[in-house]
Design a protein around this motif. Structure first.
Motif, PDB file in Angstrom:
ATOM      1  N   ILE A  28       0.837  -1.199   0.000  1.00 25.01           N
ATOM      2  CA  ILE A  28       0.000   0.000   0.000  1.00 25.01           C
ATOM      3  C   ILE A  28       0.873   1.250   0.000  1.00 25.01           C
ATOM      4  CG2 ILE A  28      -1.722   1.304   1.313  1.00 25.01           C
ATOM      5  CD1 ILE A  28      -2.718  -1.365   2.438  1.00 25.01           C
ATOM      6  N   LYS A  74       0.442   5.874  -0.423  1.00 26.48           N
ATOM      7  CA  LYS A  74      -0.703   5.881   0.483  1.00 26.48           C
ATOM      8  C   LYS A  74      -0.245   5.522   1.893  1.00 26.48           C
ATOM      9  CE  LYS A  74      -3.756   6.243  -2.969  1.00 26.48           C
ATOM     10  NZ  LYS A  74      -4.695   7.379  -3.145  1.00 26.48           N
ATOM     11  N   TYR A 113      -2.074   3.911   5.640  1.00 25.86           N
ATOM     12  CA  TYR A 113      -3.274   3.211   6.071  1.00 25.86           C
ATOM     13  C   TYR A 113      -3.330   3.145   7.593  1.00 25.86           C
ATOM     14  CZ  TYR A 113      -0.060  -0.687   6.848  1.00 25.86           C
ATOM     15  OH  TYR A 113       0.970  -1.465   7.300  1.00 25.86           O
ATOM     16  N   ASN A 161     -11.345  -2.456   0.721  1.00 24.97           N
ATOM     17  CA  ASN A 161     -10.302  -2.169   1.724  1.00 24.97           C
ATOM     18  C   ASN A 161     -10.398  -3.085   2.942  1.00 24.97           C
ATOM     19  OD1 ASN A 161      -9.316  -0.108   0.125  1.00 24.97           O
ATOM     20  ND2 ASN A 161     -10.418   1.496   1.213  1.00 24.97           N
ATOM     21  N   LEU A 215      -9.437  -1.465   6.607  1.00 28.63           N
ATOM     22  CA  LEU A 215      -8.441  -0.394   6.602  1.00 28.63           C
ATOM     23  C   LEU A 215      -9.058   0.938   6.195  1.00 28.63           C
ATOM     24  CD1 LEU A 215      -5.370  -2.067   4.848  1.00 28.63           C
ATOM     25  CD2 LEU A 215      -5.858  -1.901   7.297  1.00 28.63           C
ATOM     26  N   SER A 216      -8.475   1.989   6.737  1.00 27.42           N
ATOM     27  CA  SER A 216      -8.756   3.351   6.259  1.00 27.42           C
ATOM     28  C   SER A 216      -7.511   3.794   5.513  1.00 27.42           C
ATOM     29  CB  SER A 216      -9.040   4.276   7.448  1.00 27.42           C
ATOM     30  OG  SER A 216      -9.101   5.614   7.024  1.00 27.42           O
ATOM     31  N   ILE A 217      -7.667   4.104   4.232  1.00 23.24           N
ATOM     32  CA  ILE A 217      -6.516   4.418   3.375  1.00 23.24           C
ATOM     33  C   ILE A 217      -6.617   5.852   2.882  1.00 23.24           C
ATOM     34  CG2 ILE A 217      -5.289   3.804   1.258  1.00 23.24           C
ATOM     35  CD1 ILE A 217      -6.272   0.956   1.624  1.00 23.24           C
TER      36      ILE A 217
END
Length: 427
Positions: free
Chosen positions: A56, A61, A63, A103, A131-133
């Motif tokens: 990622i 990015k 995460y 995600n 996940l928060s990306i």
């Protein structure tokens, strides 16, 4: 009688003996199954380790795990094995390289010990890690030094500097937007003079929440803080004014508070500072009282710091209007001095409605009368004739006298015969 053991004896009734052994084994197995029956156990809070996060990060990015940081499992197996199991016996993993379009990643759980793994069944209560990306951002922040502890009495904590004075933080954009302050914390208990200290960096939001563990990174974890602790000294505040009030008005006083302040600095700087001067209080064109708050820090000499909590000087300027007072003057009140009464006669003639005007503050002139002004004329060295003269009045720094009108002084020689007759009569 003792019977001798022989091979034939051993094999006597062999079938019965084998049956007895089989029955014993079956009995043992039944007993073991009864005492070590199958049970289930819920084990909660196993920390989920993420793997291959670089898949990622390589996309620019960052995460954060929004759900699934820990996982619960149900373990099924023999009581003798299951009863003693804890979260330490299992490992939970989530392979981020297998991230779905939503995600999410599937969590797997395994027993660390192969002997345990072969004897139990594992069921995961919720096997989804979410996940928060976000895009990775980078931003610079100034560093604020925060002190803990107290300086010794009679000393003052001076300004500090940090090296570096800016720090670069990388992390999710939403976290960077929340950063309100980046702090370097220094303990000053028992410290004196100048000192350097290596301080750890932490960042906080507007509510004081520590954001340092919110998936962000610093270009340096510590900074060098240079600090000085100064001696203090109390000095008076002196105020000087510039300009003049409006025409017809006068300044009657300056009141201010505080009249002294506590300053700090190096010993040599303190020795040469006897007072703090505020020298630009402007009276120009004032026709009424004026109040002002002045920031005393703007008047501190170089190398001097304010050690007082209050940095403002409250100033009150008193302005009063100049009053006129007219006092009537009669000839009998005017003293003629330096007369030669053996040769001359003197007489005064005053203009109609002759008076003198005093200009000053009402409090200074309201009780002044003509007698206190001591009006006087000097006729020294004047001979017979008529003269236009100005009356002289007693002056004061509390008022001014306005009187442009002149009085007429007539000087005549005395009659000689009358003088002689008077002398004879006296004889």
């Amino acid at each position: 009688m003792k019977q001798k053991l022989t091979r034939s004896n051993i094999f006597n009734n062999l079938g019965l003996k084998l049956l007895a052994v089989l029955i014993a084994i079956i009995t043992w197995l039944v007993v073991m199954n009864i005492s070590d029956y199958t049970v289930t156990k819920t084990i909660s809070g196993i920390t989920v380790m993420t793997e291959n996060g670089n898949a990622i990060e390589s996309l620019g990015k960052v995460y954060d795990v929004s759900s699934g940081k820990t996982v619960d499992i149900v373990v099924k197996g023999p009581r003798s094995v299951v009863d003693s199991l804890t979260i330490e016996d299992f490992v939970a993993k989530a392979d981020l390289s297998k991230l779905s379009i939503t995600n999410t990643v599937t969590i797997t759980v395994e027993a660390k010990n192969e002997g345990i793994a072969s004897r139990v069944e594992i069921s995961i209560v919720d096997d989804i890690l979410k996940l928060s990306i976000e895009d990775k951002k980078s931003q610079q922040f100034p560093i604020k030094v925060v002190y803990t502890g107290d300086v010794e009495e009679g000393y003052f904590l001076g300004k500090s500097t940090t090296t570096p004075n800016l720090i670069t933080i990388e992390g999710p954009e939403s976290v960077l937007e929340r950063i309100n302050e980046v702090r370097a914390v220094v303990n000053i208990d028992g410290k004196m003079g100048a000192f350097d200290e290596l301080a750890e960096i932490k960042c906080f939001d507007a509510y004081g929440e520590d954001l340092s563990d919110k998936n962000i990174s610093f270009d340096t974890k510590t900074v060098t803080v240079k600090t000085k602790i100064y001696a203090t000294k109390e000095v008076p505040v002196k105020i000087n004014t510039v300009g003049d009030p409006a025409e017809g008005y006068v300044s009657t006083g300056i009141n201010y508070n505080p009249t002294s302040i506590l300053i700090a600095g190096e010993d040599e700087d303190l020795k040469r500072t006897a007072a703090i001067y505020i020298s630009d209080i402007d009276l120009s064109s004032l026709d009424s009282d004026k109040e002002a708050n002045v920031d005393i820090t703007n008047y501190l000499p170089e190398g001097i710091y304010l050690a007082d909590d209050n940095y403002q000087i409250a100033i009150n300027l008193s302005i009063e209007k100049i009053q006129d007072k007219k006092i009537a003057v009669d000839s009998g009140a005017i003293k003629i001095s330096d007369k030669d009464e053996t040769k001359y006669e003197y007489s005064l003639k005053l203009p109609q409605n002759y008076s003198v005007t005093l200009s000053g503050l009402n409090t200074d002139i309201k009780d002044i009368g003509l007698s206190q002004l001591s009006p006087e004329l000097s006729v020294k060295d004047l001979t017979e004739g008529e003269y236009q003269m100005s009356v002289v009045y007693k002056e004061s720094d509390k008022y001014t006298i306005k009187n442009d009108a002149k009085v007429t002084v007539t000087i005549k020689e005395k009659n000689t015969e009358e003088s002689t007759t008077e002398s004879s009569t006296e004889e």
